[in-house]
Design an enzyme around this catalytic site. Sequence first.
Site, PDB file in Angstrom:
ATOM      1  N   TRP A 169       0.764  -1.601  -0.022  1.00 40.11           N
ATOM      2  CA  TRP A 169      -0.089  -0.007   0.192  1.00 40.11           C
ATOM      3  C   TRP A 169       0.666   1.448   0.039  1.00 40.11           C
ATOM      4  CZ3 TRP A 169      -4.617  -0.007  -2.304  1.00 40.11           C
ATOM      5  CH2 TRP A 169      -5.658  -1.237  -2.068  1.00 40.11           C
ATOM      6  N   LYS A 222     -12.547  -0.800   6.180  1.00 37.67           N
ATOM      7  CA  LYS A 222     -12.095  -2.575   6.714  1.00 37.67           C
ATOM      8  C   LYS A 222     -12.449  -1.860   8.304  1.00 37.67           C
ATOM      9  CE  LYS A 222      -9.512  -3.099   2.924  1.00 37.67           C
ATOM     10  NZ  LYS A 222      -8.032  -1.738   3.195  1.00 37.67           N
ATOM     11  N   ASP A 240      -1.468   6.855   5.943  1.00 35.81           N
ATOM     12  CA  ASP A 240      -2.726   5.955   5.702  1.00 35.81           C
ATOM     13  C   ASP A 240      -3.205   4.914   6.514  1.00 35.81           C
ATOM     14  OD1 ASP A 240      -4.134   4.053   4.329  1.00 35.81           O
ATOM     15  OD2 ASP A 240      -2.898   3.639   2.841  1.00 35.81           O
TER      16      ASP A 240
HETATM   17  C1  LIG Z   1      -7.998  -0.846   1.676  1.00 32.43           C
HETATM   18  C2  LIG Z   1      -6.261   0.071   1.838  1.00 32.43           C
HETATM   19  C3  LIG Z   1      -6.416   0.971   0.707  1.00 32.43           C
HETATM   20  C4  LIG Z   1      -7.597   1.434  -0.381  1.00 32.43           C
HETATM   21  O1  LIG Z   1      -8.756   1.776  -0.483  1.00 32.43           O
HETATM   22  P1  LIG Z   1      -9.726   1.794  -1.703  1.00 32.43           P
HETATM   23  O2  LIG Z   1     -10.895   2.468  -0.213  1.00 32.43           O
HETATM   24  O3  LIG Z   1     -10.130   0.526  -2.322  1.00 32.43           O
HETATM   25  O4  LIG Z   1      -9.009   2.372  -2.161  1.00 32.43           O
HETATM   26  C5  LIG Z   1      -5.753   1.902   1.012  1.00 32.43           C
HETATM   27  N1  LIG Z   1      -4.484   1.565   1.741  1.00 32.43           N
HETATM   28  C6  LIG Z   1      -4.444   0.805   2.475  1.00 32.43           C
HETATM   29  C7  LIG Z   1      -3.391   0.697   3.990  1.00 32.43           C
HETATM   30  C8  LIG Z   1      -5.695  -0.402   2.988  1.00 32.43           C
HETATM   31  O5  LIG Z   1      -5.844  -1.127   3.676  1.00 32.43           O
END
Ligand SMILES: *Cc1c(COP(=O)(O)O)cnc(C)c1O
Length: 350
Positions: free
Chosen positions: A90, A185, A161
């Site tokens: 990521w 999540k 993030d």
């Molecule tokens: C799932 C995830 C994303 C992406 O999220 P989207 O909403 O699908 O763009 C970005 N960073 C991390 C750490 C993730 O687990």
Amino acid sequence: MLPEPVMARAQKEFLNYNGLGMSVIEMSHRSREYQALADEAVRDLRDIMKLPDNYQVLFMHGGGRGMFANVPMNLASKDGTADYVHTGAWSGYALKEAKKYTGVNAIELECLNDRGQHSLNMGALKLDPNAAYVHYCMNETIHGIEIFEPLDTGSVPLVADASSTILSRPVDVSKFGIIYAGAQKNIGPSGFCVVIIREDLIRDPAPFTPDVGSFKITCDKGSMFNTPNTFAWYLSGLVFKWIKDEIGGLEAMEKRNAAKAALLYDFIDSSDGFYVNNVDPAYRSRMNVVFNLRDESLNDDFLKEAKEAGLVGLKGHRVLGGMRASLYNAMPQEGVKALTEFMDGFKSRH
Ligand SMILES: *Cc1c(COP(=O)(O)O)cnc(C)c1O
């Protein structure tokens, strides 16, 4: 997984929200009733995360990846640079997107420790004091690697993030410039993004920035510059309430999550190598436990038998293979126990 009481409540009030005779997805986001719900969600999030007064909560479109572009467009410039800490998939995707908008200094931390486990070399964290910001991923969802302490970036804003770890434990928000998270999540429906931002970072973005991606416009308009995802906002609000009232806040959430992760890691570590997690214990993710079977030819049988036992979603991400158990906030201890019992039985049978 989302908390069952939240989903049951959303189901119950879906056709008739608060006696108004309509669904929350039919209400105008400009209505007094919707605004009340929206404000309450923000207040509850501020409350559970203990946000200092100089931080704003923004709700934006485009999920986690939307922010991979929004951050550089709002904070950096074409002729400037930003530091990107690279620890897995990521953070790598974020870094690649940022290159469209700014100079990027990639800082590679992935390494193997002296036991041959995947680890991070924090000694390699050489930061540029002139960078617009430092970006990192708090939990590498695919690689199962989590960084528990905020990076020390001095006066350079730290951008995180937190898509797959937000609200799983308390964090000292004052150490961050921005914490953002795609909602799907630990919070609510996908497509929605929660952004916690220090006020001095809300300024005019690069001129080509779409208005829907501007932190300044989003903030000035109370996250309602255009129609927000009203249902995601509502459902996220219910999850914030669940954490606040039923779990008892983020300290309690952390205890639950630490116990869940320990149960699974301890089981894997004591499986005589039948199952292997090859991540340095200092960085083992509490949210995403990756593991491999020693005999990978049993993978398909493992997944098939797991499914028969009611255990789904265990296939590792396509970039890594193997297995992955995601233990997000709503997963109860019993769910992890059911998994370890299944894994134990599978091991005996094979
Ligand atoms: C799932 C995830 C994303 C992406 O999220 P989207 O909403 O699908 O763009 C970005 N960073 C991390 C750490 C993730 O687990």
